[in-house]
Motif scaffolding. Sequence first.
Motif, PDB file in Angstrom:
ATOM      1  N   GLU A   1       0.833  -1.210   0.000  1.00 55.03           N
ATOM      2  CA  GLU A   1       0.000   0.000   0.000  1.00 55.03           C
ATOM      3  C   GLU A   1       0.865   1.256   0.000  1.00 55.03           C
ATOM      4  O   GLU A   1       1.976   1.268   0.543  1.00 55.03           O
ATOM      5  N   TRP A   2       0.300   2.322  -0.560  1.00 52.66           N
ATOM      6  CA  TRP A   2       0.917   3.648  -0.500  1.00 52.66           C
ATOM      7  C   TRP A   2      -0.133   4.584   0.101  1.00 52.66           C
ATOM      8  O   TRP A   2      -1.262   4.662  -0.399  1.00 52.66           O
ATOM      9  N   LEU A   3       0.214   5.269   1.173  1.00 53.95           N
ATOM     10  CA  LEU A   3      -0.745   6.108   1.900  1.00 53.95           C
ATOM     11  C   LEU A   3      -0.355   7.579   1.757  1.00 53.95           C
ATOM     12  O   LEU A   3       0.364   8.133   2.593  1.00 53.95           O
ATOM     13  N   PRO A   4      -0.831   8.240   0.704  1.00 55.74           N
ATOM     14  CA  PRO A   4      -0.397   9.626   0.472  1.00 55.74           C
ATOM     15  C   PRO A   4      -0.917  10.608   1.515  1.00 55.74           C
ATOM     16  O   PRO A   4      -0.331  11.684   1.696  1.00 55.74           O
ATOM     17  N   ASP A   5      -2.019  10.285   2.223  1.00 55.67           N
ATOM     18  CA  ASP A   5      -2.575  11.224   3.198  1.00 55.67           C
ATOM     19  C   ASP A   5      -2.015  11.016   4.603  1.00 55.67           C
ATOM     20  O   ASP A   5      -2.414  11.727   5.528  1.00 55.67           O
ATOM     21  N   ALA A   6      -1.107  10.043   4.768  1.00 53.79           N
ATOM     22  CA  ALA A   6      -0.538   9.774   6.090  1.00 53.79           C
ATOM     23  C   ALA A   6       0.752  10.567   6.278  1.00 53.79           C
ATOM     24  O   ALA A   6       1.426  10.926   5.314  1.00 53.79           O
ATOM     25  N   THR A   7       1.086  10.826   7.546  1.00 46.26           N
ATOM     26  CA  THR A   7       2.288  11.587   7.894  1.00 46.26           C
ATOM     27  C   THR A   7       3.263  10.682   8.617  1.00 46.26           C
ATOM     28  O   THR A   7       2.886   9.981   9.563  1.00 46.26           O
ATOM     29  N   GLU A   8       4.508  10.702   8.194  1.00 49.54           N
ATOM     30  CA  GLU A   8       5.532   9.879   8.817  1.00 49.54           C
ATOM     31  C   GLU A   8       5.847  10.403  10.220  1.00 49.54           C
ATOM     32  O   GLU A   8       5.860  11.619  10.456  1.00 49.54           O
ATOM     33  N   LEU A   9       6.100   9.498  11.144  1.00 54.63           N
ATOM     34  CA  LEU A   9       6.400   9.897  12.516  1.00 54.63           C
ATOM     35  C   LEU A   9       7.651  10.773  12.576  1.00 54.63           C
ATOM     36  O   LEU A   9       7.768  11.634  13.446  1.00 54.63           O
ATOM     37  N   THR A  10       8.587  10.571  11.646  1.00 52.64           N
ATOM     38  CA  THR A  10       9.777  11.418  11.598  1.00 52.64           C
ATOM     39  C   THR A  10       9.395  12.888  11.476  1.00 52.64           C
ATOM     40  O   THR A  10       9.948  13.754  12.161  1.00 52.64           O
ATOM     41  N   ALA A  11       8.411  13.190  10.604  1.00 49.35           N
ATOM     42  CA  ALA A  11       7.964  14.576  10.434  1.00 49.35           C
ATOM     43  C   ALA A  11       7.225  15.076  11.664  1.00 49.35           C
ATOM     44  O   ALA A  11       7.356  16.244  12.048  1.00 49.35           O
TER      45      ALA A  11
ATOM     46  N   THR B   1      -7.036  10.425  10.432  1.00 52.61           N
ATOM     47  CA  THR B   1      -7.987  10.132  11.508  1.00 52.61           C
ATOM     48  C   THR B   1      -7.297   9.878  12.846  1.00 52.61           C
ATOM     49  O   THR B   1      -7.963   9.616  13.834  1.00 52.61           O
ATOM     50  N   GLY B   2      -5.956   9.931  12.875  1.00 50.47           N
ATOM     51  CA  GLY B   2      -5.229   9.712  14.114  1.00 50.47           C
ATOM     52  C   GLY B   2      -4.807   8.279  14.341  1.00 50.47           C
ATOM     53  O   GLY B   2      -4.203   7.972  15.371  1.00 50.47           O
ATOM     54  N   GLN B   3      -5.087   7.379  13.399  1.00 47.82           N
ATOM     55  CA  GLN B   3      -4.694   5.975  13.545  1.00 47.82           C
ATOM     56  C   GLN B   3      -3.262   5.800  13.055  1.00 47.82           C
ATOM     57  O   GLN B   3      -2.875   6.329  12.012  1.00 47.82           O
ATOM     58  N   TYR B   4      -2.471   5.040  13.806  1.00 48.46           N
ATOM     59  CA  TYR B   4      -1.088   4.760  13.426  1.00 48.46           C
ATOM     60  C   TYR B   4      -1.030   3.479  12.610  1.00 48.46           C
ATOM     61  O   TYR B   4      -1.694   2.489  12.928  1.00 48.46           O
ATOM     62  N   ARG B   5      -0.234   3.504  11.537  1.00 40.31           N
ATOM     63  CA  ARG B   5      -0.031   2.343  10.681  1.00 40.31           C
ATOM     64  C   ARG B   5       1.463   2.021  10.650  1.00 40.31           C
ATOM     65  O   ARG B   5       2.305   2.926  10.552  1.00 40.31           O
ATOM     66  N   ILE B   6       1.794   0.742  10.716  1.00 39.69           N
ATOM     67  CA  ILE B   6       3.190   0.281  10.702  1.00 39.69           C
ATOM     68  C   ILE B   6       3.472  -0.328   9.343  1.00 39.69           C
ATOM     69  O   ILE B   6       2.724  -1.184   8.867  1.00 39.69           O
ATOM     70  N   ARG B   7       4.564   0.084   8.709  1.00 39.82           N
ATOM     71  CA  ARG B   7       4.904  -0.478   7.419  1.00 39.82           C
ATOM     72  C   ARG B   7       6.209  -1.288   7.509  1.00 39.82           C
ATOM     73  O   ARG B   7       7.032  -1.075   8.389  1.00 39.82           O
ATOM     74  N   GLY B   8       6.348  -2.200   6.588  1.00 44.33           N
ATOM     75  CA  GLY B   8       7.572  -2.992   6.514  1.00 44.33           C
ATOM     76  C   GLY B   8       7.631  -4.154   7.473  1.00 44.33           C
ATOM     77  O   GLY B   8       8.722  -4.651   7.758  1.00 44.33           O
ATOM     78  N   LEU B   9       6.474  -4.619   7.981  1.00 41.90           N
ATOM     79  CA  LEU B   9       6.491  -5.756   8.904  1.00 41.90           C
ATOM     80  C   LEU B   9       7.178  -6.954   8.245  1.00 41.90           C
ATOM     81  O   LEU B   9       6.768  -7.408   7.180  1.00 41.90           O
ATOM     82  N   ALA B  10       8.221  -7.450   8.860  1.00 46.88           N
ATOM     83  CA  ALA B  10       9.008  -8.597   8.397  1.00 46.88           C
ATOM     84  C   ALA B  10       9.778  -8.306   7.109  1.00 46.88           C
ATOM     85  O   ALA B  10      10.916  -8.762   6.931  1.00 46.88           O
ATOM     86  N   VAL B  11       9.201  -7.520   6.188  1.00 45.46           N
ATOM     87  CA  VAL B  11       9.813  -7.312   4.873  1.00 45.46           C
ATOM     88  C   VAL B  11      11.069  -6.446   4.968  1.00 45.46           C
ATOM     89  O   VAL B  11      12.093  -6.747   4.349  1.00 45.46           O
ATOM     90  N   ASN B  12      10.993  -5.330   5.732  1.00 46.50           N
ATOM     91  CA  ASN B  12      12.157  -4.442   5.825  1.00 46.50           C
ATOM     92  C   ASN B  12      13.380  -5.175   6.373  1.00 46.50           C
ATOM     93  O   ASN B  12      14.504  -4.981   5.919  1.00 46.50           O
ATOM     94  N   ALA B  13      13.159  -6.003   7.382  1.00 50.38           N
ATOM     95  CA  ALA B  13      14.280  -6.758   7.948  1.00 50.38           C
ATOM     96  C   ALA B  13      14.810  -7.779   6.955  1.00 50.38           C
ATOM     97  O   ALA B  13      16.023  -7.994   6.835  1.00 50.38           O
ATOM     98  N   ALA B  14      13.907  -8.429   6.229  1.00 52.78           N
ATOM     99  CA  ALA B  14      14.340  -9.431   5.251  1.00 52.78           C
ATOM    100  C   ALA B  14      15.125  -8.779   4.115  1.00 52.78           C
ATOM    101  O   ALA B  14      16.100  -9.343   3.617  1.00 52.78           O
ATOM    102  N   LEU B  15      14.724  -7.592   3.695  1.00 55.02           N
ATOM    103  CA  LEU B  15      15.451  -6.899   2.629  1.00 55.02           C
ATOM    104  C   LEU B  15      16.886  -6.622   3.036  1.00 55.02           C
ATOM    105  O   LEU B  15      17.795  -6.635   2.208  1.00 55.02           O
TER     106      LEU B  15
END
Length: 581
Positions: free
Chosen positions: A152-162, A208-222
Amino acid sequence: MAERSTAAVDVADNGGNEPLAAKADEATNDGTAQAEDTEGASPEQPENPKGQDGGRARSEAVPATPDVHSGHKLAGRYRLEECVTRLDGFSSWRAVDEKLRRAVGVHLLPANHPRARSVLAAARSSALLGDPRFVQVLDAVEEDDLVYVVHEWLPDATELTALLAAGPMDAHDAYQLVSQLSHAMAAAHREGLTHLRLTPGAVLRSSTGQYRIRGLAVNAALRGIASERPLRQDTEAIGALLYAALTKRWPYESDAYGLSGLPKGMGLIAPDQVRAGVHRGLSELAMRALANDGATASRQEPPCTTPDELAKAVAAMPRVLPPEPTFAAQPVYQQPGYQRTTYQQGTYGRPSTHPSSVPQPVLAAPPAPLQSRTGRVLKWSVSALLIAALGLGSWQLAETLLDRRKGSDDTGVTETTDDEKEPAPAPPKPLTIAEATEFMPDGSGIQPGDVPNAIDDDSSTAWVTHRYRGFPNFGNLPQRRQGSGIIVDLGKVQDVRAIDVDMYRSGQTTAVFAAGPNASSPSSSADFPQRIVEKKVAGKTLKEELEKPVRTRYVLIHITELPADGTGGYRGGIADISVLG
């Protein structure tokens, strides 16, 4: 997508086995990373500031990154648009799914890459999780000497870094962050999945204030990251994110992710000692999650070593409420050239003290009253007529009322006027829920630790069942013949007039029952004889207002069949419960 066994199970598919990320091929240290493998990410900070990649790694030869460019299509539908990462033999892209006309993200690496098999396995296992708190893997394919993972690509979400770059979060936002992340990762670990790269770049907050986590298992495997203590590593990563949210500092000596580290030589100090005004309970929670290498919580509470323990510690805290809204006083606007009348100024009958350049019209004097003899006679005549008419009307009204009263006395029926009707009952109001427990008629629980999610007035958190295979009635397992659900305790016997339930997913066969007024600690179906809602297939919400209130202290939301989750299994749950009286 890879198929999994269709046998019904009551535990995580990988329960008890070594986590998937721990089985990834060991690969080169990625300390030369130039950009996070995320959409729109800024250049990545130095790797491994404190165990974020903390697994085993060794150097190995990797093939060159695939030579593809913007405009290249995968599977005839995924058009690559912009490369956001090119690292260690793989690249990550923003792309467009031309078939569904939506933006997607793509990880791309050659099929002969030493980590290609691990990436495919991680992506397919992550896709089977189907948890909306994670950025979903949409496809994982090996084709034409390439391996690619579409997410998925979430263009309306804001990264926690920002979000962290803008400053520390208030207590309520930090509370929501640690609560949602700990519950999400606890659910992933129950399915045998770990993250191992849970950094500010891997967490997104939706509008809406909901947090989403990306890269579950995949980022580490990469990146070929593995860990001997994956649960502890993910827990410490959540603690680091909470610490950063409270202080805008990274809880280690090195700077990372746009945040300054702690002063060198001081060790790990509590957030409320770094910045004034930090919520004491959240400060202690961060220390408990980070309790490692000699660090201890300020109240000597035991450290949280798994996300599940951290989620329970969050649930045990008093709820942190959002700040009260403030409203600025509106200035009184007066249109130029507008002049208040003397009556508005409190000087009725007196001239205004503020001269006006606008000429005021001169009003003609009212005509003189009737002062002649004829006028006086006319006034008295009109008055006499009015008095006579009023008397006649009053006599007729009294006569009518007496006749009506006499008629009602003869028939034995008393007429009720509109003023004597009983007022309409007030609309139902939410009752306080003192406690909630999982309905376990056969003594075996599913997710009892997640039950508080169903009464926290937050639809983004939920009590969610396991995924069951083969049959919608909880896999047709012997210990699930009577289904499951949640029992809410109102604290005392009250009149229940309505029920309002947000379901985790539509399509669940559900009924609602109430225990008798004298019930104490009901646990079986026989303890709930009063039916509030008939068994039916519920939608996203389940609402019912009763014609007659039910006296009870305990209410059971009973689920007997689950909807399909799109992966060949069945899963359901409850997001929020409201009982009204």
